[in-house]
Design a protein around this motif. Sequence first.
Motif, short mmCIF file in Angstrom:
data_model
loop_
_atom_site.label_atom_id
_atom_site.label_comp_id
_atom_site.label_asym_id
_atom_site.label_seq_id
_atom_site.Cartn_x
_atom_site.Cartn_y
_atom_site.Cartn_z
N LYS A 63 0.80 -1.22 0.00
CA LYS A 63 0.00 0.00 0.00
C LYS A 63 0.84 1.27 0.00
O LYS A 63 0.37 2.33 0.40
CB LYS A 63 -1.00 0.00 1.16
N ASP A 64 2.09 1.17 -0.48
CA ASP A 64 2.95 2.34 -0.66
C ASP A 64 2.61 2.97 -2.00
O ASP A 64 2.45 2.26 -3.00
CB ASP A 64 4.43 1.94 -0.67
N THR A 65 2.53 4.29 -2.05
CA THR A 65 2.34 4.98 -3.33
C THR A 65 3.67 4.94 -4.07
O THR A 65 4.68 5.42 -3.56
CB THR A 65 1.91 6.44 -3.11
N ILE A 66 3.67 4.37 -5.27
CA ILE A 66 4.92 4.21 -6.02
C ILE A 66 4.95 5.03 -7.31
O ILE A 66 5.95 5.05 -8.01
CB ILE A 66 5.19 2.72 -6.33
N GLY A 67 3.88 5.70 -7.63
CA GLY A 67 3.82 6.54 -8.83
C GLY A 67 2.40 6.92 -9.16
O GLY A 67 1.48 6.66 -8.38
N THR A 68 2.23 7.53 -10.33
CA THR A 68 0.89 7.88 -10.82
C THR A 68 0.78 7.50 -12.29
O THR A 68 1.79 7.44 -13.00
CB THR A 68 0.59 9.40 -10.68
N VAL A 69 -0.44 7.25 -12.72
CA VAL A 69 -0.67 6.95 -14.13
C VAL A 69 -0.62 8.27 -14.89
O VAL A 69 -1.42 9.17 -14.63
CB VAL A 69 -2.04 6.25 -14.35
N ASP A 70 0.35 8.39 -15.79
CA ASP A 70 0.51 9.60 -16.57
C ASP A 70 -0.28 9.53 -17.88
O ASP A 70 -0.80 10.53 -18.35
CB ASP A 70 1.99 9.83 -16.88
N ASP A 71 -0.36 8.33 -18.45
CA ASP A 71 -0.99 8.18 -19.76
C ASP A 71 -1.22 6.71 -20.04
O ASP A 71 -0.68 5.84 -19.35
CB ASP A 71 -0.06 8.75 -20.83
N LEU A 72 -2.02 6.41 -21.05
CA LEU A 72 -2.19 5.06 -21.57
C LEU A 72 -1.88 5.11 -23.06
O LEU A 72 -2.33 6.03 -23.75
CB LEU A 72 -3.61 4.54 -21.35
N ILE A 73 -1.14 4.14 -23.54
CA ILE A 73 -0.76 4.12 -24.95
C ILE A 73 -1.05 2.73 -25.52
O ILE A 73 -0.72 1.72 -24.92
CB ILE A 73 0.73 4.45 -25.14
N VAL A 74 -1.67 2.72 -26.70
CA VAL A 74 -1.91 1.48 -27.44
C VAL A 74 -0.79 1.36 -28.46
O VAL A 74 -0.57 2.28 -29.25
CB VAL A 74 -3.29 1.49 -28.12
N SER A 75 -0.07 0.24 -28.43
CA SER A 75 1.06 0.06 -29.35
C SER A 75 0.56 -0.02 -30.79
O SER A 75 -0.55 -0.48 -31.04
CB SER A 75 1.85 -1.19 -28.98
N PRO A 76 1.39 0.43 -31.73
CA PRO A 76 0.97 0.43 -33.13
C PRO A 76 1.07 -0.94 -33.79
O PRO A 76 0.63 -1.10 -34.91
CB PRO A 76 1.95 1.41 -33.78
N GLY A 77 1.63 -1.92 -33.13
CA GLY A 77 1.81 -3.25 -33.72
C GLY A 77 0.49 -3.97 -33.92
O GLY A 77 -0.58 -3.50 -33.50
N SER A 78 0.55 -5.11 -34.52
CA SER A 78 -0.66 -5.87 -34.83
C SER A 78 -1.35 -6.39 -33.57
O SER A 78 -2.54 -6.65 -33.57
CB SER A 78 -0.34 -7.04 -35.76
N ASP A 79 -0.59 -6.52 -32.47
CA ASP A 79 -1.21 -7.03 -31.24
C ASP A 79 -1.97 -5.96 -30.48
O ASP A 79 -2.78 -6.25 -29.61
CB ASP A 79 -0.17 -7.68 -30.34
N ARG A 80 -1.70 -4.68 -30.76
CA ARG A 80 -2.40 -3.55 -30.13
C ARG A 80 -2.36 -3.62 -28.61
O ARG A 80 -3.35 -3.38 -27.93
CB ARG A 80 -3.84 -3.46 -30.60
N SER A 81 -1.21 -3.94 -28.05
CA SER A 81 -1.05 -4.01 -26.60
C SER A 81 -1.20 -2.61 -26.00
O SER A 81 -0.81 -1.62 -26.61
CB SER A 81 0.32 -4.57 -26.23
N THR A 82 -1.71 -2.56 -24.79
CA THR A 82 -1.87 -1.29 -24.09
C THR A 82 -0.83 -1.21 -22.99
O THR A 82 -0.59 -2.18 -22.27
CB THR A 82 -3.28 -1.18 -23.49
N TYR A 83 -0.22 -0.04 -22.87
CA TYR A 83 0.78 0.21 -21.84
C TYR A 83 0.36 1.39 -20.99
O TYR A 83 -0.20 2.36 -21.49
CB TYR A 83 2.15 0.50 -22.48
N ALA A 84 0.64 1.28 -19.70
CA ALA A 84 0.42 2.40 -18.80
C ALA A 84 1.75 3.14 -18.68
O ALA A 84 2.79 2.51 -18.45
CB ALA A 84 -0.04 1.90 -17.44
N ILE A 85 1.71 4.44 -18.87
CA ILE A 85 2.90 5.26 -18.67
C ILE A 85 2.80 5.81 -17.25
O ILE A 85 1.86 6.53 -16.93
CB ILE A 85 2.97 6.41 -19.70
N LEU A 86 3.74 5.40 -16.42
CA LEU A 86 3.72 5.80 -15.02
C LEU A 86 4.75 6.88 -14.76
O LEU A 86 5.86 6.86 -15.31
CB LEU A 86 4.03 4.60 -14.11
N SER A 87 4.37 7.84 -13.95
CA SER A 87 5.26 8.89 -13.51
C SER A 87 5.77 8.50 -12.13
O SER A 87 4.98 8.26 -11.22
CB SER A 87 4.50 10.21 -13.45
N VAL A 88 7.10 8.42 -12.00
CA VAL A 88 7.71 7.96 -10.75
C VAL A 88 8.67 9.04 -10.27
O VAL A 88 9.46 9.58 -11.04
CB VAL A 88 8.48 6.65 -10.97
#
Length: 133
Positions: A63-88
Amino acid sequence: MRSMQLRTLLAAALVAGSLAPYGSASAQGAPQSITEKRTDVVQLASGYRASKLTGADVFNKSKDTIGTVDDLIVSPGSDRSTYAILSVGGFLGMGKHLVAVPFNDLQITNRRVVLPEATKKSLEALPEFKYAD
């Protein structure tokens, strides 16, 4: 009367002509077919809105705060994976370190975003994420 019908017909033709490009999508001039897929809107509505996740604190299993969600990005590849961009780290936006983690690694329960095994130190050790120009 006949000229009024002719004007109406001409106006309809102009409108139809201006809407014609919207009937089919095209990229670089090549026609594209658009396929529709049924979506379970009830299930989708229980998902997570990116606008609500952005700015959310990220916690670890202790339960330690380790960062914040800065953004979400969907990769341009065929799998279209989603990544969370965290600010630390950083203070008031100065000196923050952005890192990308797979969205699937995050656990969201009771409106809390958790990256269970992470620490601030482990996130700061990840390569820095930089936005493309």
